[in-house]
Structure formats: structure tokens, C-alpha cells
Write a protein that holds these residues in place. Structure first.
Motif, PDB file in Angstrom:
ATOM      1  N   GLU A   1      -3.642   4.070 -11.110  1.00  0.00           N
ATOM      2  CA  GLU A   1      -3.080   5.222 -11.814  1.00  0.00           C
ATOM      3  C   GLU A   1      -3.241   6.499 -11.002  1.00  0.00           C
ATOM      4  O   GLU A   1      -2.336   7.337 -10.960  1.00  0.00           O
ATOM      5  N   ALA A   2      -4.401   6.650 -10.344  1.00  0.00           N
ATOM      6  CA  ALA A   2      -4.621   7.839  -9.521  1.00  0.00           C
ATOM      7  C   ALA A   2      -3.665   7.872  -8.332  1.00  0.00           C
ATOM      8  O   ALA A   2      -3.156   8.939  -7.947  1.00  0.00           O
ATOM      9  N   MET A   3      -3.411   6.730  -7.747  1.00  0.00           N
ATOM     10  CA  MET A   3      -2.485   6.648  -6.616  1.00  0.00           C
ATOM     11  C   MET A   3      -1.072   7.046  -7.037  1.00  0.00           C
ATOM     12  O   MET A   3      -0.405   7.849  -6.367  1.00  0.00           O
ATOM     13  N   ILE A   4      -0.618   6.504  -8.157  1.00  0.00           N
ATOM     14  CA  ILE A   4       0.724   6.820  -8.628  1.00  0.00           C
ATOM     15  C   ILE A   4       0.813   8.289  -9.042  1.00  0.00           C
ATOM     16  O   ILE A   4       1.817   8.960  -8.764  1.00  0.00           O
ATOM     17  N   ALA A   5      -0.225   8.811  -9.683  1.00  0.00           N
ATOM     18  CA  ALA A   5      -0.231  10.219 -10.079  1.00  0.00           C
ATOM     19  C   ALA A   5      -0.139  11.129  -8.855  1.00  0.00           C
ATOM     20  O   ALA A   5       0.560  12.153  -8.881  1.00  0.00           O
ATOM     21  N   GLU A   6      -0.810  10.778  -7.779  1.00  0.00           N
ATOM     22  CA  GLU A   6      -0.736  11.567  -6.544  1.00  0.00           C
ATOM     23  C   GLU A   6       0.695  11.601  -6.007  1.00  0.00           C
ATOM     24  O   GLU A   6       1.184  12.641  -5.564  1.00  0.00           O
ATOM     25  N   MET A   7       1.368  10.458  -6.062  1.00  0.00           N
ATOM     26  CA  MET A   7       2.739  10.394  -5.584  1.00  0.00           C
ATOM     27  C   MET A   7       3.681  11.210  -6.471  1.00  0.00           C
ATOM     28  O   MET A   7       4.574  11.916  -5.988  1.00  0.00           O
ATOM     29  N   VAL A   8       3.475  11.126  -7.789  1.00  0.00           N
ATOM     30  CA  VAL A   8       4.295  11.910  -8.713  1.00  0.00           C
ATOM     31  C   VAL A   8       4.098  13.401  -8.486  1.00  0.00           C
ATOM     32  O   VAL A   8       5.064  14.182  -8.455  1.00  0.00           O
ATOM     33  N   GLU A   9       2.853  13.812  -8.307  1.00  0.00           N
ATOM     34  CA  GLU A   9       2.577  15.232  -8.066  1.00  0.00           C
ATOM     35  C   GLU A   9       3.265  15.723  -6.794  1.00  0.00           C
ATOM     36  O   GLU A   9       3.791  16.840  -6.744  1.00  0.00           O
ATOM     37  N   ALA A  10       3.262  14.894  -5.767  1.00  0.00           N
ATOM     38  CA  ALA A  10       3.936  15.265  -4.526  1.00  0.00           C
ATOM     39  C   ALA A  10       5.440  15.391  -4.741  1.00  0.00           C
ATOM     40  O   ALA A  10       6.089  16.309  -4.217  1.00  0.00           O
ATOM     41  N   ASP A  11       6.004  14.486  -5.535  1.00  0.00           N
ATOM     42  CA  ASP A  11       7.447  14.549  -5.814  1.00  0.00           C
ATOM     43  C   ASP A  11       7.799  15.741  -6.690  1.00  0.00           C
ATOM     44  O   ASP A  11       8.827  16.392  -6.465  1.00  0.00           O
ATOM     45  N   LEU A  12       6.964  16.024  -7.667  1.00  0.00           N
ATOM     46  CA  LEU A  12       7.203  17.211  -8.493  1.00  0.00           C
ATOM     47  C   LEU A  12       7.160  18.492  -7.663  1.00  0.00           C
ATOM     48  O   LEU A  12       8.015  19.375  -7.804  1.00  0.00           O
TER      49      LEU A  12
ATOM     50  N   HIS B   1       0.854  -1.186   0.000  1.00  0.00           N
ATOM     51  CA  HIS B   1       0.000   0.000   0.000  1.00  0.00           C
ATOM     52  C   HIS B   1       0.891   1.239   0.000  1.00  0.00           C
ATOM     53  O   HIS B   1       1.901   1.304   0.689  1.00  0.00           O
ATOM     54  N   GLU B   2       0.481   2.220  -0.806  1.00  0.00           N
ATOM     55  CA  GLU B   2       1.343   3.362  -1.094  1.00  0.00           C
ATOM     56  C   GLU B   2       0.622   4.687  -0.863  1.00  0.00           C
ATOM     57  O   GLU B   2      -0.608   4.738  -0.830  1.00  0.00           O
ATOM     58  N   SER B   3       1.428   5.728  -0.735  1.00  0.00           N
ATOM     59  CA  SER B   3       0.926   7.099  -0.655  1.00  0.00           C
ATOM     60  C   SER B   3       2.127   8.023  -0.780  1.00  0.00           C
ATOM     61  O   SER B   3       3.274   7.557  -0.775  1.00  0.00           O
ATOM     62  N   PRO B   4       1.913   9.340  -0.873  1.00  0.00           N
ATOM     63  CA  PRO B   4       3.050  10.260  -0.915  1.00  0.00           C
ATOM     64  C   PRO B   4       3.917  10.208   0.340  1.00  0.00           C
ATOM     65  O   PRO B   4       5.020  10.775   0.348  1.00  0.00           O
ATOM     66  N   ARG B   5       3.475   9.554   1.388  1.00  0.00           N
ATOM     67  CA  ARG B   5       4.271   9.436   2.608  1.00  0.00           C
ATOM     68  C   ARG B   5       5.226   8.249   2.576  1.00  0.00           C
ATOM     69  O   ARG B   5       6.014   8.066   3.503  1.00  0.00           O
ATOM     70  N   ARG B   6       5.172   7.452   1.540  1.00  0.00           N
ATOM     71  CA  ARG B   6       6.060   6.298   1.425  1.00  0.00           C
ATOM     72  C   ARG B   6       7.510   6.776   1.344  1.00  0.00           C
ATOM     73  O   ARG B   6       7.841   7.629   0.519  1.00  0.00           O
ATOM     74  N   PRO B   7       8.426   6.252   2.169  1.00  0.00           N
ATOM     75  CA  PRO B   7       9.845   6.656   2.103  1.00  0.00           C
ATOM     76  C   PRO B   7      10.452   6.343   0.742  1.00  0.00           C
ATOM     77  O   PRO B   7      10.049   5.392   0.067  1.00  0.00           O
ATOM     78  N   PRO B   8      11.436   7.128   0.323  1.00  0.00           N
ATOM     79  CA  PRO B   8      11.982   7.002  -1.036  1.00  0.00           C
ATOM     80  C   PRO B   8      12.769   5.728  -1.312  1.00  0.00           C
ATOM     81  O   PRO B   8      13.042   5.424  -2.470  1.00  0.00           O
TER      82      PRO B   8
ATOM     83  N   ALA C   1       8.372  -8.134 -12.597  1.00  0.00           N
ATOM     84  CA  ALA C   1       7.956  -8.537 -11.251  1.00  0.00           C
ATOM     85  C   ALA C   1       6.590  -7.937 -10.937  1.00  0.00           C
ATOM     86  O   ALA C   1       6.299  -6.799 -11.312  1.00  0.00           O
ATOM     87  N   GLU C   2       5.756  -8.699 -10.250  1.00  0.00           N
ATOM     88  CA  GLU C   2       4.383  -8.278  -9.980  1.00  0.00           C
ATOM     89  C   GLU C   2       4.131  -8.059  -8.494  1.00  0.00           C
ATOM     90  O   GLU C   2       4.672  -8.763  -7.641  1.00  0.00           O
ATOM     91  N   ARG C   3       3.270  -7.084  -8.221  1.00  0.00           N
ATOM     92  CA  ARG C   3       2.826  -6.814  -6.857  1.00  0.00           C
ATOM     93  C   ARG C   3       1.349  -6.427  -6.887  1.00  0.00           C
ATOM     94  O   ARG C   3       0.824  -6.012  -7.917  1.00  0.00           O
ATOM     95  N   ASP C   4       0.722  -6.557  -5.742  1.00  0.00           N
ATOM     96  CA  ASP C   4      -0.666  -6.135  -5.562  1.00  0.00           C
ATOM     97  C   ASP C   4      -0.611  -4.828  -4.776  1.00  0.00           C
ATOM     98  O   ASP C   4      -0.331  -4.830  -3.576  1.00  0.00           O
ATOM     99  N   TRP C   5      -0.872  -3.705  -5.462  1.00  0.00           N
ATOM    100  CA  TRP C   5      -0.752  -2.385  -4.846  1.00  0.00           C
ATOM    101  C   TRP C   5      -2.121  -1.744  -4.641  1.00  0.00           C
ATOM    102  O   TRP C   5      -2.980  -1.810  -5.513  1.00  0.00           O
ATOM    103  N   CYS C   6      -2.301  -1.100  -3.503  1.00  0.00           N
ATOM    104  CA  CYS C   6      -3.455  -0.230  -3.322  1.00  0.00           C
ATOM    105  C   CYS C   6      -3.044   0.963  -2.461  1.00  0.00           C
ATOM    106  O   CYS C   6      -1.910   1.033  -1.975  1.00  0.00           O
ATOM    107  N   HIS C   7      -3.948   1.904  -2.297  1.00  0.00           N
ATOM    108  CA  HIS C   7      -3.630   3.151  -1.607  1.00  0.00           C
ATOM    109  C   HIS C   7      -3.702   2.966  -0.091  1.00  0.00           C
ATOM    110  O   HIS C   7      -4.602   2.293   0.426  1.00  0.00           O
ATOM    111  N   ALA C   8      -2.769   3.592   0.626  1.00  0.00           N
ATOM    112  CA  ALA C   8      -2.747   3.500   2.081  1.00  0.00           C
ATOM    113  C   ALA C   8      -4.035   4.041   2.703  1.00  0.00           C
ATOM    114  O   ALA C   8      -4.464   3.586   3.770  1.00  0.00           O
ATOM    115  N   GLN C   9      -4.669   4.988   2.040  1.00  0.00           N
ATOM    116  CA  GLN C   9      -5.927   5.536   2.545  1.00  0.00           C
ATOM    117  C   GLN C   9      -7.015   4.467   2.564  1.00  0.00           C
ATOM    118  O   GLN C   9      -7.816   4.388   3.511  1.00  0.00           O
ATOM    119  N   ASP C  10      -7.049   3.637   1.530  1.00  0.00           N
ATOM    120  CA  ASP C  10      -8.005   2.532   1.504  1.00  0.00           C
ATOM    121  C   ASP C  10      -7.699   1.524   2.604  1.00  0.00           C
ATOM    122  O   ASP C  10      -8.610   0.966   3.226  1.00  0.00           O
TER     123      ASP C  10
END
Length: 223
Positions: free
Chosen positions: A207-218, A81-88, A117-126
Motif C-alpha cells: 500500500e505504501a508503494m502504491i501510495a508513493e506512485m499515486v502521490e507522484a502522479d498527482l 518491482h515498482e516505483s514512481p519511475r515506472r513508465p506509464p 490476475a495476480e502478481r508478486d509486487w515489491c518496491h524497486a528500492q527493496d
């Protein structure tokens, strides 16, 4: 192992003494080479790492205290599970930060391992919402918390670069040093029980989750 299992035992003892409800975060690593995919709550648990062994011990403590001592303790068997708070230093953040750095001219390429390589990813908020729902139930239980969809590292790269507004062609360098042996069992969760009993499903798309993380990094790089 002591930190994970020992801390869980302490919290369970406190919950029993105080009569409070407790949620414990377990991990998909408890399954290891389960021999079946997707994994469910009753799938074989054969962890292949010390972390997975520790989380399995914690899950065992939750089940014992619940069944023998009536503690209202639930466990979420969490997949990635991911979010913009995930360490780099974690892969998804490495990818989103790399895409942002390339988009802003701060680096030219991004070194990664196996793109298949495959993973099952979802948002930390969920995932946090699933934890809250478990604590609202009259009866405690254990639930797989996952998107139920396997994504490759290559798909992660494409989602991140698309969100950054650049193409990945010629930007990705596969470094053999980063390639891990393939898992014997595909790590993929079956969230059917959480859907049936909790009314839970992953609502934030990949895609929305990854886009949120990219926006935070930008934003961080531009600042």
C-alpha cells in the motif's frame, strides 16, 4: 535474446578479466509454467516468452562463469518491482496514473483487463538493496527477490484509488481486449534463501508503494 544474453556475456568476460564483482538482473519469467508455486531458486524453469528465454540464457551464463571460472557473479531473480519511475505503459503505473487523473477530474474511467490476475509486487528500492547485499557476500549466488505475497489487479486498483482519496465504484471498465490468458502457474516468489543468507526482506509495504506512485502522479498532473 541477443541483447540480453550477449550483453551479459560481455559483462561477465569483463568481470573475469578485471577480477571485479558483478550483479545480473534475471527475471521471474524464467520460470514460466514451472508447475509449482511459489517458485524458488531450484524450481523448474520453463519460460514461455522470448524475454524469459533470454533471461534464462543470461542466468545460465552467470552460473557457468561462476562455477567454471571463479567469477564473483550473482543473479537476482526478480519479480515485479515498482516505483514512481515506472513508465506509464506498465500496468501498475497505468493504474496509479489513472487514479490520479480521475481524482483531479482529467478522466472519468480507467480501462483494464482481468482484475483477478495476480502478481508478486515489491518496491524497486527493496530490489536495489537486495542487489547491493549480493555484492557484499564472500560467496556469490542466485536469489529470488520477491515479496512472497500474491496481489490481484483488483487489490492494486483499490490501493491506488484509496491513496487518491476516491472510490473505484463505477470507474473501472474491463476491456476484453486487455484480458490475457491465465498463467498455468501462479507467479509467486519464495524469498526464503535471500532472507536466510542475505538478511533481506521486502521492507516497503504494498500500500505504501502504491501510495508513493499515486502521490507522484498527482503532483505531476497538478504541475
Amino acid at each position: 535474446v541477443n541483447a540480453v544474453a550477449g550483453a551479459t556475456a560481455t559483462l561477465l568476460a569483463a568481470a573475469r578479466e578485471q577480477g571485479t564483482r558483478l550483479y545480473v538482473a534475471a527475471s521471474s519469467e524464467i520460470f514460466g509454467d514451472a508447475g509449482e508455486s511459489p517458485q524458488r531458486e531450484d524450481s523448474p524453469m520453463r519460460p514461455g516468452s522470448p524475454y524469459g528465454v533470454a533471461k534464462l540464457a543470461a542466468l545460465g551464463l552467470v552460473r557457468t562463469m561462476r562455477e567454471r571460472h571463479g567469477v564473483h557473479a550473482s543473479a537476482g531473480i526478480l519479480y515485479n518491482h515498482e516505483s514512481p519511475r515506472r513508465p506509464p505503459h506498465f500496468l501498475p503505473r497505468k493504474v496509479t496514473r489513472g487514479a490520479a487523473a480521475i481524482a483531479t477530474g482529467r478522466q472519468e474511467t480507467l480501462e483494464l483487463g482481468d482484475l483477478s490476475a495476480e502478481r508478486d509486487w515489491c518496491h524497486a528500492q527493496d530490489v536495489a538493496r537486495a542487489a547491493w547485499l549480493m555484492l557484499q557476500q564472500d560467496e556469490p549466488g542466485d536469489y529470488v527477490v520477491a515479496s512472497g505475497v500474491a496481489r490481484t489487479v483488483g487489490e492494486l486498483v483499490e490501493a491506488a484509488f484509496s491513496a487518491a482519496g476516491i472510490a473505484s465504484d463505477g470507474r473501472i471498465v474491463v476491456n476484453p481486449a486487455f484480458v490475457r490468458p491465465a498463467e498455468a502457474t501462479q507467479p509467486l516468489g519464495d524469498p526464503s534463501l535471500a532472507a536466510a543468507r542475505l538478511g533481506w526482506r521486502a521492507e516497503i509495504g504494498f500500500e505504501a508503494m502504491i501510495a508513493e506512485m499515486v502521490e507522484a502522479d498527482l503532483a505531476a498532473l497538478r504541475a
